[in-house]
Every structure is written in structure tokens, then in C-alpha cells.
Design a protein around this motif. Structure first.
Motif, PDB file in Angstrom:
ATOM      1  N   GLU A  25      63.568   9.980  24.502  1.00  0.00           N
ATOM      2  CA  GLU A  25      64.856   9.302  24.327  1.00  0.00           C
ATOM      3  C   GLU A  25      65.625   9.125  25.636  1.00  0.00           C
ATOM      4  O   GLU A  25      66.468   8.245  25.737  1.00  0.00           O
ATOM      5  CB  GLU A  25      65.710  10.082  23.308  1.00  0.00           C
ATOM      6  CG  GLU A  25      65.166   9.920  21.888  1.00  0.00           C
ATOM      7  CD  GLU A  25      65.746  10.911  20.892  1.00  0.00           C
ATOM      8  OE1 GLU A  25      66.187  12.002  21.319  1.00  0.00           O
ATOM      9  OE2 GLU A  25      65.756  10.583  19.692  1.00  0.00           O
ATOM     10  N   ASN A  26      65.368   9.972  26.600  1.00  0.00           N
ATOM     11  CA  ASN A  26      66.134   9.873  27.859  1.00  0.00           C
ATOM     12  C   ASN A  26      65.257   9.847  29.107  1.00  0.00           C
ATOM     13  O   ASN A  26      65.727  10.124  30.198  1.00  0.00           O
ATOM     14  CB  ASN A  26      67.134  11.047  27.947  1.00  0.00           C
ATOM     15  CG  ASN A  26      66.410  12.395  28.063  1.00  0.00           C
ATOM     16  OD1 ASN A  26      65.208  12.468  27.856  1.00  0.00           O
ATOM     17  ND2 ASN A  26      67.150  13.444  28.388  1.00  0.00           N
ATOM     18  N   ARG A  27      63.970   9.543  28.913  1.00  0.00           N
ATOM     19  CA  ARG A  27      63.062   9.610  30.052  1.00  0.00           C
ATOM     20  C   ARG A  27      63.400   8.592  31.137  1.00  0.00           C
ATOM     21  O   ARG A  27      63.201   8.815  32.318  1.00  0.00           O
ATOM     22  CB  ARG A  27      61.618   9.405  29.587  1.00  0.00           C
ATOM     23  CG  ARG A  27      60.593   9.660  30.669  1.00  0.00           C
ATOM     24  CD  ARG A  27      59.325   8.860  30.469  1.00  0.00           C
ATOM     25  NE  ARG A  27      59.557   7.415  30.603  1.00  0.00           N
ATOM     26  CZ  ARG A  27      58.650   6.502  30.370  1.00  0.00           C
ATOM     27  NH1 ARG A  27      57.454   6.851  29.961  1.00  0.00           N
ATOM     28  NH2 ARG A  27      58.925   5.207  30.518  1.00  0.00           N
ATOM     29  N   GLY A  28      63.912   7.428  30.734  1.00  0.00           N
ATOM     30  CA  GLY A  28      64.138   6.360  31.710  1.00  0.00           C
ATOM     31  C   GLY A  28      62.855   5.604  31.988  1.00  0.00           C
ATOM     32  O   GLY A  28      61.803   5.927  31.428  1.00  0.00           O
ATOM     33  N   SER A  29      62.921   4.621  32.884  1.00  0.00           N
ATOM     34  CA  SER A  29      61.754   3.751  33.045  1.00  0.00           C
ATOM     35  C   SER A  29      60.806   4.281  34.116  1.00  0.00           C
ATOM     36  O   SER A  29      61.203   4.981  35.043  1.00  0.00           O
ATOM     37  CB  SER A  29      62.205   2.335  33.394  1.00  0.00           C
ATOM     38  OG  SER A  29      62.717   2.332  34.703  1.00  0.00           O
ATOM     39  N   LEU A  30      59.551   3.935  33.926  1.00  0.00           N
ATOM     40  CA  LEU A  30      58.513   4.266  34.903  1.00  0.00           C
ATOM     41  C   LEU A  30      57.750   2.987  35.217  1.00  0.00           C
ATOM     42  O   LEU A  30      57.547   2.152  34.331  1.00  0.00           O
ATOM     43  CB  LEU A  30      57.526   5.280  34.315  1.00  0.00           C
ATOM     44  CG  LEU A  30      57.939   6.752  34.238  1.00  0.00           C
ATOM     45  CD1 LEU A  30      56.913   7.534  33.439  1.00  0.00           C
ATOM     46  CD2 LEU A  30      58.110   7.353  35.628  1.00  0.00           C
ATOM     47  N   GLY A  31      57.315   2.846  36.462  1.00  0.00           N
ATOM     48  CA  GLY A  31      56.533   1.672  36.840  1.00  0.00           C
ATOM     49  C   GLY A  31      55.099   1.781  36.359  1.00  0.00           C
ATOM     50  O   GLY A  31      54.691   2.779  35.770  1.00  0.00           O
ATOM     51  N   LYS A  32      54.340   0.735  36.631  1.00  0.00           N
ATOM     52  CA  LYS A  32      52.939   0.681  36.195  1.00  0.00           C
ATOM     53  C   LYS A  32      52.070   1.553  37.109  1.00  0.00           C
ATOM     54  O   LYS A  32      52.090   1.419  38.329  1.00  0.00           O
ATOM     55  CB  LYS A  32      52.483  -0.783  36.237  1.00  0.00           C
ATOM     56  CG  LYS A  32      51.016  -1.003  35.979  1.00  0.00           C
ATOM     57  CD  LYS A  32      50.767  -1.552  34.583  1.00  0.00           C
ATOM     58  CE  LYS A  32      49.277  -1.698  34.284  1.00  0.00           C
ATOM     59  NZ  LYS A  32      48.735  -0.692  33.394  1.00  0.00           N
ATOM     60  N   MET A  33      51.320   2.447  36.484  1.00  0.00           N
ATOM     61  CA  MET A  33      50.470   3.345  37.269  1.00  0.00           C
ATOM     62  C   MET A  33      49.025   2.865  37.250  1.00  0.00           C
ATOM     63  O   MET A  33      48.545   2.435  36.206  1.00  0.00           O
ATOM     64  CB  MET A  33      50.554   4.760  36.683  1.00  0.00           C
ATOM     65  CG  MET A  33      51.944   5.349  36.809  1.00  0.00           C
ATOM     66  SD  MET A  33      52.104   6.931  35.952  1.00  0.00           S
ATOM     67  CE  MET A  33      52.953   6.443  34.454  1.00  0.00           C
ATOM     68  N   PRO A  34      48.329   2.927  38.389  1.00  0.00           N
ATOM     69  CA  PRO A  34      46.919   2.524  38.402  1.00  0.00           C
ATOM     70  C   PRO A  34      46.104   3.497  37.559  1.00  0.00           C
ATOM     71  O   PRO A  34      46.484   4.658  37.422  1.00  0.00           O
ATOM     72  CB  PRO A  34      46.530   2.636  39.874  1.00  0.00           C
ATOM     73  CG  PRO A  34      47.464   3.642  40.452  1.00  0.00           C
ATOM     74  CD  PRO A  34      48.756   3.492  39.683  1.00  0.00           C
ATOM     75  N   ASN A  35      45.027   3.023  36.970  1.00  0.00           N
ATOM     76  CA  ASN A  35      44.226   3.945  36.164  1.00  0.00           C
ATOM     77  C   ASN A  35      42.743   3.605  36.166  1.00  0.00           C
ATOM     78  O   ASN A  35      42.155   3.335  35.124  1.00  0.00           O
ATOM     79  CB  ASN A  35      44.762   4.005  34.732  1.00  0.00           C
ATOM     80  CG  ASN A  35      44.100   5.127  33.938  1.00  0.00           C
ATOM     81  OD1 ASN A  35      43.443   5.983  34.513  1.00  0.00           O
ATOM     82  ND2 ASN A  35      44.248   5.110  32.634  1.00  0.00           N
ATOM     83  N   SER A  36      42.153   3.624  37.348  1.00  0.00           N
ATOM     84  CA  SER A  36      40.687   3.543  37.414  1.00  0.00           C
ATOM     85  C   SER A  36      40.261   3.986  38.800  1.00  0.00           C
ATOM     86  O   SER A  36      41.053   3.939  39.747  1.00  0.00           O
ATOM     87  CB  SER A  36      40.199   2.119  37.146  1.00  0.00           C
ATOM     88  OG  SER A  36      40.388   1.327  38.286  1.00  0.00           O
ATOM     89  N   LEU A  37      39.021   4.410  38.892  1.00  0.00           N
ATOM     90  CA  LEU A  37      38.500   4.844  40.195  1.00  0.00           C
ATOM     91  C   LEU A  37      38.661   3.734  41.226  1.00  0.00           C
ATOM     92  O   LEU A  37      39.009   3.977  42.370  1.00  0.00           O
ATOM     93  CB  LEU A  37      37.006   5.166  40.070  1.00  0.00           C
ATOM     94  CG  LEU A  37      36.610   6.616  39.867  1.00  0.00           C
ATOM     95  CD1 LEU A  37      35.111   6.726  39.837  1.00  0.00           C
ATOM     96  CD2 LEU A  37      37.191   7.516  40.941  1.00  0.00           C
ATOM     97  N   MET A  38      38.431   2.500  40.794  1.00  0.00           N
ATOM     98  CA  MET A  38      38.447   1.390  41.729  1.00  0.00           C
ATOM     99  C   MET A  38      39.863   0.966  42.115  1.00  0.00           C
ATOM    100  O   MET A  38      40.054   0.272  43.091  1.00  0.00           O
ATOM    101  CB  MET A  38      37.681   0.188  41.154  1.00  0.00           C
ATOM    102  CG  MET A  38      36.283   0.503  40.671  1.00  0.00           C
ATOM    103  SD  MET A  38      35.379   1.628  41.761  1.00  0.00           S
ATOM    104  CE  MET A  38      34.592   0.456  42.830  1.00  0.00           C
TER     105      MET A  38
END
Ligand code: MOS
Length: 751
Positions: A70-83
Motif C-alpha cells: 500500500e505504501n511501497r511507492g514506484s519502482l523502475g523496470k528491472m532487468p531480468n536475464s543473464l543477457m
């Protein structure tokens, strides 16, 4: 230049720091004003959070922050692969919304002045859930499933020739199903993170096997350029895959530290580690083999059913070695991936190979009995000189030598293959063997070497951002640089585990020695060229020198004429002559994933195992293991030996002890601690006779070395299961081989 240290048993250069407690692990850094955090996990396996009442928790003295969806706030896009340069433990960002996908999924992050206050506050959170049906078992018919396309840089569904036709026509057919359980890497050091901000710069102390991966993930999460983020992790207490992906706890710690504008520390509890950092998923593997009576395998089919999580894809690619290990003309491999309400599975030592080799190498043993052929001989008969799966020759393969040497050291010759043929008192003895294999990977590294002269005299500093989770990277790089530069090893310092150092791949896929050693050696070569250039400006016969390989020696901190070694000059004098404090050079290596245009890169080995079985009580103990490996040239003999032994010990756990067990009613782990999740202890581990062929593989890299971290586990479980069969006549196809299974299959019980 003759090497003096490579291949010799050099003590771990960080050993003294470790035994004196001076090596600092992530959780041990002390920062001014540090607050303490506790993670709170979901108690349900599927559904939604109805409400979180944190009023009572917030009122407690010392409580600073309660983060929820409810109060985390926004986070950007995180990469998610070895490459993409970094991976997250799960695709879905932490505390994203009210949905619950598995037990243990973090639902709150509580920060207080002290750990005790944070724990107390966490216990006061009133969390109400709306549970929904969930799936936790591989055999659950209601669970969604699909056919995954690729994993470990390999397509998963592959066929060659015509399996059906060859199988139907085969003189001898074999068809059996094997199972391996959920397992956990269970590194000794708990995952821990400390985060602190200074303006818009973030520093994170982290227990991690991928420094630059963490930096990429946090750069994404906080929309910052990577240079604004510093990851520090000089020492790591084991990982085995579980510290490769950046965990939710890392992101949440950084988020809380930013919000509070002070350092925040979190450390996972053992139950949280077992529930939330990823596990090896269970497999059910059907193996079908068709052979001629002379032992030639003509058809092979390997189908794997395994699981991923509800929200992510992770495949334990257990069939991938089945299509390259033996020369089989007709084969098919495929996987079915079932979605379960569990944490996203993760890499664990030799992902794919370890459970896959259990099935394949058990099946080979069963086939050997059907054909009445010695199991070593059956493997020799089906030896593959060329990788059948891509048609490329192996760059360097000495598997036949591994079989021969292993058999010799074990005393395999003259073995009576008849089950139940050896008994001492009430103990049945049995022997079994299996092939080990793991691909050659390089993921790339940049290494800087600096030759300095200061008050302490001449010395070299080797730096790269790689992690040494106990593998021996510090020692191996010191050996490599000392030998290359011609300096005593005491004069070499190695700096690792800091993202401000030159970028380096993760400590994973057994790639880091192969990636860093050639780069370190190349940087040293450049320094030697520079030294020679300076020398050529002196009058002492070095004038006009252009090449050093054949004309000059670099040893004991001096460059000398090969033809008359008494004519030499010290590096310190050369530096002084040039008026420089240091000579620096940097070099890098490029990634290779198991093959290039010309070759297939693969390591091999063989395990020979003796077990003792007390049938009445179902007790299996491993009494002897002989393992021989072919991993190219071995640079650091002592730490490599430890890696091989560690892998084999992992294999004993895989065979006899390790199993994560879920409660089907609630989707919770029933054994999420070290009392319930059994790993081998000293009493379970016999003396392990480890040796290696050591033939360099210069087709792979300039140092001729492939990795040694993962191959040790591959094949061990099959060798043990094969030995149990030899001892008792009972074939156990379902790991771990626990006393109940041995007792249940006791011949006296089935009559
Ligand atoms: Mo290792 S399982 O490649 O991190």
C-alpha cells in the motif's frame, strides 16, 4: 616462461583473513546510524491480501517504517536475464500488489532502531488474507502446464533421426521413470544486505555472486545510471546459485534506506532462505533407450516433467546432456513445465545436468545389466568424439582417460557385477559408476593489473568486480599473475567484490576462472612488454628488444636475458628509470556458451563409488569415492580440488539426504530449516579420491582452463544409486535414497 605455481597446491591467499575473522561478509559491515529490518512473508500459498493492519506495530518504540504494497511507492523496470546484465529473483517487483503467489512471498518490510524492535513489530502486524485454491504438487492435474522453449542457452525440444522407428526396431528396449525432489542450495552464509544513500548515490553491501548484476537491477529499480550505484561484497559464504539473482530483500532494503535517509540492514532467517531465494525444482524423467545386443545405443528419448512458479519461467533442463553425452543417432528430448504456487525456482549447482545425469546414468547402468555388459564398457562403446547435438568436435575431450584412471584407482577390474554378491556380516557392499559432464562457459570479464613500486617494494595488484564465494578466485588470480609477471605470490594482491572495479560476470556457470585468468594473463603480458620497452632504453643489452617470449625471462621481479640470466634488471629499477609509480594494463575476455563456430566445449569426468548397505535398517553409507575430471588445465590445484570435493559432497546430499517437502494442505514447507533439510555432514562423507587429467584446452581460452565448480555433482547420485543396486539388487529411481525406500524394497518384504 616456466610456470612455478600453476597446478601446484597453493594455500588460499584469503585463508588467514577467514580464520581470523577479518574477512568481512555483507552482514558484518557496521555503518553509523544503521537501522534494522525484518521481512514478513505470506502464510498462504495463493490468493490476495485482504488487509494489513500495522497500527499496533507502528506504535512500538523504535519502529521507523512499515513498507507494504500500500505504501511501497514506484519502482523502475528491472532487468531480468543473464543477457540483460542482471537478474531478479522474481519477475514481479516486491510488494507490487495484493496478489499472493506462494508461501513466504514478502508482504511487509519492517524497519526499527534495533533488530529486536523490528521483530516485535513484525509479529504485531495483523494480516488478513482471502485465500484461493493453489497447486503445490507436480502431479496436480489442475495445475497449468506448457512446453518451454529454451534454457541454459539451449533449445529444449530437440530431435534427431527417428526415435520411434529406431526404438521399435531395437533388439533391447529399456523404459523407466526417475524422480528427483525439490532441493535447496543451502549456502552457509545467510543472504544479507546493507543499503545506504548519499544524495542520489546508493551503496549496497551484499552477499552476492553477481556484483554487476546487482548494480544493473538496482539501477533499473531506482532509475539511476549504474555509476551512481556501488555494490560491495568482498567475501561470500557460499551460494551455489542462490545469490545470482538480486533478491527482493535487496531492492526493499535500498528502498527503505532511501525513505529513511539512513543505512538499513536486513538478514534473511534460515526459513526465509529456504522459502524465498529459489530452489532446484523437482523432476520426473522418463528415459527410453533402445540398443543392439552388442551394446550400441540406437535410440534415446528423455522427457522431463518439472515445475516453475505461477509468475515466472524457470526450467531445470534435465534432458540437455542426454543428447550429447553418447553417440546416439536417434533421439528426442522434451520438457513439460507445470505452474505451481512456489517461489520461482533458481539455478542450483549444475542446473539441468545434476538431476538429468541421475536419470541418464542410472538408465545406462540398468541397460548394462540388461545387456550383460560392464557399465564402463557400455559407456566406452557409445563414446562420442563429436557432439551429436551440434555436429561439432569437442575442443578437448579425455573422458576415456577418466574412465581408465578412475577404474584403476578404484580397483574396478574383476568386479563381480552380480547384485547381492558381496556381504560382510550384515552389510552388503556395492560399487557403481557414472559419467560426469558440464559445459564450458565463459561469460566475460575485464581484469586490471597494476605493477607498483612503493615503500613496500615491487608488487602487483589484480582487480576485477567478480565474487569469490569460497571458490578460490582470489587465490587463482594471484597464482596466475604471480606466474605471469614472475613475482613471488606474496607480492600479489587481489581485489574483488566491488562494482567500482573493472566489470566481471557472475560467479556462476563454472565460468569465472576461465573468464578472468586469460584476462589477467593478457594484462600481465602487456605489463611485461612495457617493462621490456623501458629496458630497451637502457644500455644493458636490452636495447632494441622487441619480443620477450624467446629472448627474455621474467622471474623474481627481474627481467633477464634467457641466454645469460646474470644480465638482468629489477622491475623496481625499470619503474624508477621510467619515472613512473606504476604500470597498469587491462584486458578482457568475451562470452562463450558451450560452443563457437568450430568446437563444442564440454568438461567430463567419471565417478566410481562404493556403498555399504545395512538392509534391515535401510542405511546406506558411502564408503569410497574415486572421481577423475577432465576440465582442461587446472590453475589452482588446492582450491580446484576443494571445488571438486564440494561438488561430490553435494552429490552425496543429492543422492541420500536432500529434499524440500511441501505440506499439500497449506503449501508451506514442512522442513524449512537445517534440522529438517538434511545436508551431508562429515560422517556422511568418506575420503574422496579426486584427480584430474589436466590436459590444457587452448581452443577454449588462452589459459587452457575450463571451470570446475559444477561438474563434481553431476553423475554422483547415479553412481551411488547404481552401487546401491549392486549391493542389494534394489533399483531406487526416486531420490533421495532414504532408509524407508531401502527398507520398503527389501526382498523379504515383497514376499
Ligand atoms: Mo551456479 S548454480 O551456476 O550459480
Amino acid at each position: 616462461m616456466a610456470t612455478t605455481l600453476i597446478g601446484t597446491p597453493v594455500n588460499r591467499i584469503d585463508g588467514r583473513l577467514k580464520v581470523t575473522g577479518k574477512a568481512q561478509y555483507a552482514a558484518e559491515f557496521q555503518l553509523e546510524g544503521m537501522a534494522h529490518a525484518v521481512l514478513v512473508g505470506s502464510s498462504i500459498a495463493g490468493g490476495k491480501i485482504h488487509s494489513i493492519d500495522s497500527a499496533a506495530a507502528r506504535k512500538l518504540p523504535g519502529v521507523l517504517l512499515v513498507l507494504t504494497h500500500e505504501n511501497r511507492g514506484s519502482l523502475g523496470k528491472m532487468p531480468n536475464s543473464l543477457m540483460s546484465g542482471g537478474t531478479t529473483a522474481e519477475d514481479r517487483p516486491p510488494l507490487e500488489d495484493a496478489h499472493i503467489l506462494h508461501v513466504g512471498q514478502y508482504v511487509a518490510f519492517v524497519v526499527a532502531e534495533t533488530l529486536e524492535q523490528a521483530r516485535h513489530a513484525a509479529a504485531l502486524l495483523e494480516i488478513k488474507y482471502d485465500p484461493q485454491p493453489f497447486a503445490i504438487a507436480l502431479e496436480d492435474k489442475a495445475a497449468a502446464s506448457y512446453e518451454p522453449v529454451e534454457a541454459n542457452f539451449e533449445p529444449l525440444s530437440v530431435s534427431r533421426g527417428n526415435f520411434e522407428e529406431a526404438y521399435d526396431a531395437a533388439a533391447v528396449r529399456f523404459d523407466a521413470t526417475y524422480a528427483t525432489p525439490n532441493e535447496h542450495p543451502c549456502a552457509l552464509e545467510p543472504h544479507a544486505t546493507i543499503a545506504t544513500w548519499s544524495g542520489d548515490s546508493l551503496t549496497v553491501y551484499n552477499a552476492t555472486q553477481w556484483i554487476t548484476g546487482d548494480r544493473a537491477v538496482l539501477a533499473g529499480a531506482f532509475n539511476l545510471p549504474p555509476e551512481k550505484i556501488r555494490i560491495i561484497g568482498p567475501f561470500i559464504g557460499g551460494m551455489f546459485g542462490s545469490k545470482a539473482a538480486t533478491g527482493a530483500h535487496v531492492v526493499l532494503t535500498a528502498l527503505a534506506a532511501r525513505q529513511l535517509q539512513r543505512p538499513v540492514k536486513v538478514q534473511l532467517s534460515r526459513p526465509q532462505i529456504l522459502t524465498t531465494v529459489g530452489h532446484r525444482s523437482e523432476t520426473v524423467q522418463r528415459l527410453e533407450l533402445g540398443a543392439k545386443t552388442d551394446g550400441t545405443i540406437v535410440a534415446l528419448r528423455h522427457h522431463v516433467r518439472t515445475h516453475t512458479s505461477v509468475g515466472d519461467e524457470f526450467v531445470e533442463p534435465a534432458s540437455i546432456t542426454s543428447r550429447m553425452l553418447y553417440q546416439v543417432g536417434n533421439y528426442e528430448t522434451s520438457h513439460e513445465l507445470v505452474r505451481l504456487n512456489v517461489m520461482k525456482p533458481a539455478w542450483m549447482r549444475a542446473p539441468g545436468e545434476a538431476p538429468g545425469q541421475f536419470a541418464l546414468e542410472s538408465a545406462l547402468d540398468e541397460l548394462a545389466y540388461k545387456l550383460n555388459i560392464d557399465p564402463v564398457e557400455l559407456r566406452r562403446l557409445n563414446y562420442a568424439a563429436v557432439n551429436p547435438n551440434n555436429g561439432k568436435p569437442f575442443s578437448s575431450k579425455h573422458l576415456l582417460d577418466c574412465y581408465a584412471r578412475g577404474a584403476e584407482r578404484f580397483g574396478w577390474a574383476g568386479r563381480n557385477a552380480k547384485p547381492r554378491s558381496s556381504k560382510v556380516g550384515n552389510v552388503f557392499l556395492g560399487s557403481g559408476m557414472a559419467t560426469a559432464t558440464y559445459p564450458g562457459y565463459l561469460m566475460g570479464a575485464t581484469v586490471k593489473v597494476s605493477l607498483k613500486n612503493d615503500a613496500a617494494g615491487i608488487r602487483a595488484l589484480v582487480s576485477t568486480a567478480g565474487s569469490d564465494p569460497g571458490t578460490g578466485l582470489y587465490t587463482m588470480l594471484a597464482i596466475t599473475a604471480a606466474d605471469s609477471l614472475g613475482l613471488p605470490i606474496e607480492k600479489v594482491t587481489v581485489e574483488l567484490g566491488d562494482s567500482t572495479l573493472p566489470p566481471c560476470a557472475l560467479a556462476g556457470g563454472s565460468n569465472l576462472t576461465g573468464s578472468t585468468a586469460p584476462a589477467a594473463n593478457d594484462a600481465c603480458l602487456e605489463i611485461k612488454r612495457e617493462l621490456l620497452k623501458i629496458a630497451s632504453q637502457t644500455a644493458d643489452g636490452f636495447t632494441g628488444a622487441h619480443t620477450f617470449e624467446d629472448e627474455f625471462l621474467f622471474a623474481n621481479g627481474r627481467v633477464a636475458h634467457r641466454s645469460s640470466p646474470e644480465r638482468s634488471i629489477a622491475y623496481a629499477d625499470l619503474l624508477a628509470l621510467s619515472g613512473r609509480q606504476a604500470i597498469e594494463a587491462q584486458a578482457q575476455t568475451a562470452p562463450i556458451f558451450g560452443q563457437n563456430d568450430n568446437y563444442s566445449f564440454q568438461s567430463f569426468g567419471a565417478h566410481f563409488v562404493e556403498v555399504r548397505v545395512m538392509e534391515e535398517i535401510g542405511r546406506v553409507s558411502v564408503s569410497r569415492i574415486v572421481s577423475v575430471f577432465d576440465c582442461g588445465r587446472i590453475l589452482s590445484a588446492k582450491t580446484s580440488r576443494s571445488q571438486f570435493i564440494g561438488g561430490v559432497v553435494f552429490g552425496i546430499g543429492h543422492a541420500l539426504l536432500e529434499e524440500l517437502i511441501y505440506d499439500p494442505q497449506r503449501g508451506q514447507l514442512t522442513n524449512a530449516d537445517l534440522a529438517g533439510y538434511l545436508v551431508p555432514v562429515h560422517a556422511d562423507v568418506p575420503d574422496i579420491d579426486v584427480s584430474w587429467i589436466g590436459e590444457p584446452d587452448y581452443n577454449f581460452n588462452s589459459m587452457g582452463c575450463r571451470g570446475v565448480g559444477e561438474i563434481g555433482i553431476t553423475g554422483v547420485a547415479a553412481a551411488i544409486a547404481n552401487a546401491v543396486f549392486h549391493a542389494t539388487g534394489t533399483r531406487i529411481r526416486d531420490l533421495p535414497i532414504t532408509p524407508d525406500k531401502v527398507i520398503a524394497s527389501h526382498p523379504a518384504r515383497s514376499t
